[in-house]
Structure formats: structure tokens, C-alpha cells
Motif scaffolding. Structure first.
Motif, PDB file in Angstrom:
ATOM      1  N   LEU A   1       0.671  -1.182   0.023  1.00 47.46           N
ATOM      2  CA  LEU A   1       0.003   0.019  -0.012  1.00 47.46           C
ATOM      3  C   LEU A   1       0.799   1.048  -0.146  1.00 47.46           C
ATOM      4  CD1 LEU A   1      -2.735   1.526   0.223  1.00 47.46           C
ATOM      5  CD2 LEU A   1      -2.467   1.149   2.792  1.00 47.46           C
ATOM      6  N   VAL A   2       0.842   1.860  -1.081  1.00 48.41           N
ATOM      7  CA  VAL A   2       1.729   3.148  -0.952  1.00 48.41           C
ATOM      8  C   VAL A   2       0.838   4.386  -1.150  1.00 48.41           C
ATOM      9  CG1 VAL A   2       3.572   4.208  -2.615  1.00 48.41           C
ATOM     10  CG2 VAL A   2       3.287   1.534  -2.579  1.00 48.41           C
ATOM     11  N   THR A   3       1.312   5.278  -0.390  1.00 47.42           N
ATOM     12  CA  THR A   3       0.543   6.366  -0.166  1.00 47.42           C
ATOM     13  C   THR A   3       1.472   8.053  -0.360  1.00 47.42           C
ATOM     14  OG1 THR A   3      -0.564   5.404   1.830  1.00 47.42           O
ATOM     15  CG2 THR A   3      -0.580   7.808   1.759  1.00 47.42           C
ATOM     16  N   PHE A   4       0.897   8.809  -1.043  1.00 49.73           N
ATOM     17  CA  PHE A   4       1.520   9.962  -1.593  1.00 49.73           C
ATOM     18  C   PHE A   4       0.706  11.104  -1.085  1.00 49.73           C
ATOM     19  CE2 PHE A   4       2.705   6.705  -4.733  1.00 49.73           C
ATOM     20  CZ  PHE A   4       4.009   7.003  -5.194  1.00 49.73           C
ATOM     21  N   GLU A   5       1.679  12.428  -1.086  1.00 54.50           N
ATOM     22  CA  GLU A   5       0.536  13.393  -0.788  1.00 54.50           C
ATOM     23  C   GLU A   5      -0.254  13.753  -1.718  1.00 54.50           C
ATOM     24  OE1 GLU A   5       2.908  17.753  -0.572  1.00 54.50           O
ATOM     25  OE2 GLU A   5       3.862  16.489   0.925  1.00 54.50           O
ATOM     26  N   LYS A   6      -1.424  14.518  -1.478  1.00 49.36           N
ATOM     27  CA  LYS A   6      -2.302  14.695  -2.661  1.00 49.36           C
ATOM     28  C   LYS A   6      -1.882  15.488  -3.720  1.00 49.36           C
ATOM     29  CE  LYS A   6      -6.927  14.513  -3.469  1.00 49.36           C
ATOM     30  NZ  LYS A   6      -7.641  13.298  -3.533  1.00 49.36           N
ATOM     31  N   ASN A   7      -2.204  14.973  -4.778  1.00 51.23           N
ATOM     32  CA  ASN A   7      -1.577  15.832  -6.181  1.00 51.23           C
ATOM     33  C   ASN A   7      -2.973  16.110  -6.761  1.00 51.23           C
ATOM     34  OD1 ASN A   7      -0.554  16.027  -8.776  1.00 51.23           O
ATOM     35  ND2 ASN A   7       0.962  14.539  -8.239  1.00 51.23           N
ATOM     36  N   GLU A   8      -3.004  17.400  -7.271  1.00 48.38           N
ATOM     37  CA  GLU A   8      -4.075  17.938  -7.694  1.00 48.38           C
ATOM     38  C   GLU A   8      -4.051  17.922  -9.519  1.00 48.38           C
ATOM     39  OE1 GLU A   8      -7.017  18.489  -6.575  1.00 48.38           O
ATOM     40  OE2 GLU A   8      -5.855  18.315  -4.521  1.00 48.38           O
ATOM     41  N   GLU A   9      -2.856  17.301  -9.868  1.00 50.74           N
ATOM     42  CA  GLU A   9      -2.909  17.284 -11.260  1.00 50.74           C
ATOM     43  C   GLU A   9      -3.550  15.833 -11.887  1.00 50.74           C
ATOM     44  OE1 GLU A   9       1.372  16.821 -12.801  1.00 50.74           O
ATOM     45  OE2 GLU A   9       1.989  17.801 -10.838  1.00 50.74           O
ATOM     46  N   LYS A  10      -4.229  16.160 -12.975  1.00 44.53           N
ATOM     47  CA  LYS A  10      -5.076  15.046 -13.598  1.00 44.53           C
ATOM     48  C   LYS A  10      -4.247  13.944 -14.013  1.00 44.53           C
ATOM     49  CE  LYS A  10      -9.468  15.910 -14.629  1.00 44.53           C
ATOM     50  NZ  LYS A  10     -10.335  15.235 -14.010  1.00 44.53           N
ATOM     51  N   SER A  11      -3.181  14.124 -14.549  1.00 41.99           N
ATOM     52  CA  SER A  11      -2.147  13.087 -15.007  1.00 41.99           C
ATOM     53  C   SER A  11      -1.439  12.720 -13.793  1.00 41.99           C
ATOM     54  CB  SER A  11      -1.358  13.548 -16.111  1.00 41.99           C
ATOM     55  OG  SER A  11      -0.281  12.554 -16.415  1.00 41.99           O
ATOM     56  N   LYS A  12      -1.309  11.284 -13.604  1.00 42.16           N
ATOM     57  CA  LYS A  12      -0.664  10.783 -12.604  1.00 42.16           C
ATOM     58  C   LYS A  12       0.461   9.675 -13.009  1.00 42.16           C
ATOM     59  CE  LYS A  12      -4.267  11.342  -9.331  1.00 42.16           C
ATOM     60  NZ  LYS A  12      -4.178  12.875  -9.407  1.00 42.16           N
ATOM     61  N   GLU A  13       1.833  10.011 -12.845  1.00 46.76           N
ATOM     62  CA  GLU A  13       2.861   9.167 -13.102  1.00 46.76           C
ATOM     63  C   GLU A  13       3.394   8.541 -11.892  1.00 46.76           C
ATOM     64  OE1 GLU A  13       7.148   9.492 -15.294  1.00 46.76           O
ATOM     65  OE2 GLU A  13       5.485  10.574 -16.420  1.00 46.76           O
ATOM     66  N   LEU A  14       3.246   7.330 -11.861  1.00 40.63           N
ATOM     67  CA  LEU A  14       3.735   6.259 -10.790  1.00 40.63           C
ATOM     68  C   LEU A  14       5.046   5.938 -11.469  1.00 40.63           C
ATOM     69  CD1 LEU A  14       3.531   5.431  -7.845  1.00 40.63           C
ATOM     70  CD2 LEU A  14       2.310   3.396  -8.834  1.00 40.63           C
ATOM     71  N   THR A  15       6.116   5.927 -10.614  1.00 35.03           N
ATOM     72  CA  THR A  15       7.553   5.407 -11.049  1.00 35.03           C
ATOM     73  C   THR A  15       8.045   4.523  -9.880  1.00 35.03           C
ATOM     74  OG1 THR A  15       8.919   7.472 -10.616  1.00 35.03           O
ATOM     75  CG2 THR A  15       8.179   7.096 -12.901  1.00 35.03           C
ATOM     76  N   LEU A  16       8.683   3.553 -10.207  1.00 36.04           N
ATOM     77  CA  LEU A  16       9.314   2.625  -9.240  1.00 36.04           C
ATOM     78  C   LEU A  16      10.877   2.415  -9.632  1.00 36.04           C
ATOM     79  CD1 LEU A  16       9.221   0.409  -7.205  1.00 36.04           C
ATOM     80  CD2 LEU A  16       9.088  -1.082  -9.304  1.00 36.04           C
ATOM     81  N   GLN A  17      11.588   2.772  -8.476  1.00 32.86           N
ATOM     82  CA  GLN A  17      13.235   2.542  -8.569  1.00 32.86           C
ATOM     83  C   GLN A  17      13.305   1.559  -7.862  1.00 32.86           C
ATOM     84  OE1 GLN A  17      14.631   6.516  -7.563  1.00 32.86           O
ATOM     85  NE2 GLN A  17      14.766   7.160  -9.443  1.00 32.86           N
ATOM     86  N   TYR A  18      13.978   0.652  -8.346  1.00 38.41           N
ATOM     87  CA  TYR A  18      14.568  -0.521  -7.464  1.00 38.41           C
ATOM     88  C   TYR A  18      16.013  -0.829  -7.803  1.00 38.41           C
ATOM     89  CZ  TYR A  18      14.650  -5.239  -5.900  1.00 38.41           C
ATOM     90  OH  TYR A  18      15.052  -6.639  -5.299  1.00 38.41           O
ATOM     91  N   LYS A  19      16.841  -0.850  -6.756  1.00 44.61           N
ATOM     92  CA  LYS A  19      18.117  -1.145  -6.859  1.00 44.61           C
ATOM     93  C   LYS A  19      18.430  -2.379  -6.404  1.00 44.61           C
ATOM     94  CE  LYS A  19      19.286   3.593  -6.501  1.00 44.61           C
ATOM     95  NZ  LYS A  19      19.542   4.602  -5.826  1.00 44.61           N
ATOM     96  N   ASN A  20      19.036  -3.236  -7.246  1.00 44.68           N
ATOM     97  CA  ASN A  20      19.247  -4.746  -7.103  1.00 44.68           C
ATOM     98  C   ASN A  20      20.833  -4.891  -6.563  1.00 44.68           C
ATOM     99  OD1 ASN A  20      19.118  -7.431  -6.721  1.00 44.68           O
ATOM    100  ND2 ASN A  20      18.408  -7.939  -8.732  1.00 44.68           N
TER     101      ASN A  20
END
Length: 158
Positions: free
Chosen positions: A139-158
Motif C-alpha cells: 500500500l503506497v501513499t503519496f501527498e495529494k496531487n491535484e494534477e489530472k495526469s498521474k505518473e507513478l514510477t518505481l526505482q529498484y536497486k538490486n
């Protein structure tokens, strides 16, 4: 002679049409008449499906990570709050598990407020329309974002 041959061809063509029609009726009678019978008939599932995105990380023509995110604010009233909420599943193909400290999520370039691991059988994982029994759910929570477009990115360091 050619008139008799034409009549035989017409008779054979009609016979072929009738046989084809009978086979079509036979096979269509043996199947369900609705394709949507395979899908859940509820608004929650439909909304979740519309608010879910999946992507694969491909390296050398092989899938290494499968990443799925469902935007909860649009599908469940309990998440219409002061935050942006996602259920995210991450499956790394050649791994025993994923270390949460190696994950970094961003929404429109802003870091997440919290990342909470969820057990696979958690009630909230039922809200995801794309199931992967080997994935790790968060469950990932972010601050409220009023922008219509939402770009969720994942960075993973192996």
C-alpha cells in the motif's frame, strides 16, 4: 451436359451452406452466450480495472520485473482522503523476494509518504483486478496531487 453439371454444382453449394449453418448452430449452442460471464459483475471490479496499469521490465528480451499499480482513490470511498493511495504489486522473476528498502516510489516526481507491505491474502489485495500470486503487495501513499495526469514510477536497486 453442362446444364446438368451446373445444377449439380448449385445443389452441392446449397448443401455445403446448410451443413455449415448446422455446424455453426451446433457449436454456438454449446457455448455460453455471454463473454462477460468470466468477469466479476460489480462496480468495484470494473472501476479497479479502469484504474490499474501493468508494465514489464524487459532486459535482453526477458521479463525481469512485473509491476502492477491500482489507483485506490477512484475505486473505493474509504480512500477518498487527503492522500493519493495505490496498491502496487511487484514481482521480480529471478528473486526469492523483494527487499522493501530497495524500493523507491514516486508520483509525478514526488516521493511516497509511506510504503506498507501487505500479505498476499490481505483483504485489500482483492481490490486488484490483475492477480499474481507470486508478487509482493504494497500500500503506497503519496501527498495529494491535484494534477489530472498521474505518473507513478518505481526505482529498484538490486
Amino acid at each position: 451436359m453442362s446444364i446438368i453439371k451446373k445444377r449439380e454444382d448449385i445443389f452441392m453449394t446449397k448443401k455445403l451452406y446448410i451443413i455449415t449453418l448446422l455446424f455453426a448452430l451446433l457449436f454456438s449452442a454449446c457455448t455460453s452466450n455471454k463473454v462477460v460471464n468470466n468477469f466479476k459483475d460489480d462496480k468495484l471490479y470494473v472501476n479497479a480495472l479502469q484504474n490499474t496499469q501493468k508494465t514489464d521490465v524487459v532486459i535482453d528480451n526477458r521479463i525481469n520485473v512485473i509491476f502492477t499499480a491500482t489507483y485506490l482513490n477512484e475505486i473505493d470511498s474509504q480512500f477518498k482522503n487527503a492522500n493519493e493511495n495505490f496498491i502496487v504489486s511487484v514481482y521480480e522473476v529471478n528473486s526469492e523476494g523483494i527487499d522493501i528498502d530497495m524500493l523507491k516510489f514516486k508520483l509525478n516526481e514526488k516521493s511516497s509518504l509511506s510504503i506498507k507491505p501487505l500479505p498476499t491474502n490481505h483483504v485489500m489485495t482483492d481490490k486488484t483486478p490483475i492477480k499474481n500470486q507470486w508478487a509482493t503487495f504494497y500500500l503506497v501513499t503519496f501527498e495529494k496531487n491535484e494534477e489530472k495526469s498521474k505518473e507513478l514510477t518505481l526505482q529498484y536497486k538490486n
